[in-house]
Write an enzyme that holds these catalytic residues in place. Structure first.
Site, mmCIF file in Angstrom:
data_model
loop_
_atom_site.group_PDB
_atom_site.id
_atom_site.type_symbol
_atom_site.label_atom_id
_atom_site.label_comp_id
_atom_site.label_asym_id
_atom_site.label_seq_id
_atom_site.Cartn_x
_atom_site.Cartn_y
_atom_site.Cartn_z
ATOM 1 N N CYS A 86 57.666 47.116 25.595
ATOM 2 C CA CYS A 86 55.799 47.243 25.297
ATOM 3 C C CYS A 86 56.013 46.034 23.660
ATOM 4 C CB CYS A 86 55.178 48.589 24.747
ATOM 5 S SG CYS A 86 55.663 49.932 26.169
ATOM 6 N N HIS A 347 48.358 47.773 31.139
ATOM 7 C CA HIS A 347 48.989 47.276 30.082
ATOM 8 C C HIS A 347 50.074 46.319 30.709
ATOM 9 C CE1 HIS A 347 52.078 47.452 27.140
ATOM 10 N NE2 HIS A 347 52.805 48.349 27.232
ATOM 11 N N CYS A 377 53.538 51.033 20.392
ATOM 12 C CA CYS A 377 54.883 51.384 20.789
ATOM 13 C C CYS A 377 55.924 50.969 22.563
ATOM 14 C CB CYS A 377 54.245 53.179 20.665
ATOM 15 S SG CYS A 377 53.564 53.277 22.337
#
Length: 391
Positions: A86, A347, A377
């Protein structure tokens, strides 16, 4: 040392994976679009760039940055792949800034690209000799004593684990997610993202369609609807739902990062300068904490405190992450994700960090000043953050 400044910052609209407009568009095609546009808007020539650094994940491996270079006719420009899940494109931005501040390069394109829709599935051989097909992250270090070896659900577990440890309720997460959708829809309707979005000509069912608006935010939602969703794991008290966690999405982002010396020489007006960047490691089962711990880590490097920051993008991989950051670090939640985030905009894993920094850079430019932080995160028990400042 020269400063690293952002002279252009773009992203594609964010598509909803598997059923959205980008479901037939490859990660490398998305990368080609944003790299070409970042160069075009930078005010520099393609020959001025020394490298392209793009984050990628679950794309089958390779070097999509090099693909994008060649596809844009930048044959002399190499490409580098970054993998920090991520936080990958935040790392790409930091790596580019480091190269520029060291004097080794004067202009680099950095960002990330992600297509869940077209990522290859994997066939994994299990211990008993059988095989399993599908998208399997293969992270044995995610296993927890409480929920066992549920490797298919580990990303969900970490959202719940931080909520449970930090005392964050289902009601708090649902309220945060609902506001995220409201903010994203208001931002889209107000044209907030027009300066950063580059439209994509996407293949879709045999036709070419123009795609220019984020499609993941849900209109007509309510807290009642969110409250009615079941937990994504069939465990009593499991508070993570499809509503208070991020979407599964496709997109790409790219920033042109150059030395302040080159910008001055060419008469360019930067959007912002990059003040600090960094990453942290945390317990894998508390992965969400990485998005919290990365913040004081980079603020210290920048010589700043929480009160110095005007805008925050703390990715909503799960709503529990920004809620934890607000509570633990004393952040004004009105300054956090004012245009939505992972729960609403979506995302697209490797592209999200670049999307966040692009959004912040354009807003700081509009405001004529200020400091912003992007934090998130990352899988495996990591976190990353970047600090930028309007010039």
């Amino acid at each position: 040392m020269p400063e690293a400044v952002i002279v252009s910052a773009v992203r594609t609209p964010i598509g909803t994976s598997y059923k959205g407009t980008l479901r037939e568009t490859l990660a490398e095609e998305l990368a080609t679009v944003v790299v070409g546009e970042a160069v075009k808007r930078s005010g520099l020539n393609a020959e001025d760039f020394g490298d392209i650094i793009l984050a990628e994940s679950t794309a089958g491996g390779g070097d999509i940055a090099r693909y994008a270079a060649v596809a844009n006719g930048m044959i002399q420009v190499p490409g580098q792949a970054v993998q920090r899940w991520c936080a990958g494109s935040l790392t790409a931005i930091g790596n580019a800034a480091a190269q520029i501040r060291s004097g080794m390069e004067s202009a680099i394109i950095a960002g990330g690209t992600h297509s869940y829709s077209t990522s290859p599935a994997m066939t994994s051989k299990l211990a008993d000799g059988s095989t399993k097909e599908g998208m399997r992250p293969s992270f044995p270090y995610y296993e927890t004593e409480e929920y066992g070896k549920a490797t298919d659900d580990v990303l969900v577990n970490v959202g719940f684990n931080i909520a449970k440890e930090r005392g964050i309720t289902r009601e708090e997460m649902d309220a945060w997610a609902f506001r995220s959708h409201q903010r994203a829809i208001a931002a889209i309707d107000a044209g907030q993202f027009l300066d950063e979005i580059v439209p994509v000509k996407a293949r879709l069912e045999g036709e070419i369609v123009d795609f220019s608006v984020d499609e993941h935010p849900r209109r007509g939602g309510s807290l009642e609807k969110l409250a009615g969703l079941k937990g994504v794991r069939d465990i009593e008290g499991f508070t993570i739902t499809a509503g208070n966690s991020s979407g599964v999405n496709d997109a790409a982002s790219a920033l042109a990062i150059v030395s302040d010396e080159l910008a001055a020489e060419r008469g360019l007006t930067p959007l912002a300068r990059i003040r600090a960047w960094g990453a942290v490691g945390v317990q894998p089962h508390l992965c969400g904490v990485g998005g919290v711990d990365a913040i004081p880590h980079v603020l210290k490097r920048a010589g700043l405190s929480v009160s110095d920051v005007d805008l925050w993008e703390i990715n909503e991989a799960f709503a529990s992450v920004p809620i934890a950051a607000v509570k633990e670090l004393g952040i004004d939640e009105e300054k956090v994700n004012p245009w939505g985030s992972g729960c609403s905009l979506g995302h697209p894993i490797s592209a999200s960090g670049g999307r966040m920094v692009a959004t912040l850079a354009h807003e700081l430019k509009r405001r004529g000043g200020g400091i912003a932080v992007a934090s998130m995160c990352a899988a495996g028990g990591q976190g990353g953050a970047v600090v930028i400042e309007a010039i």
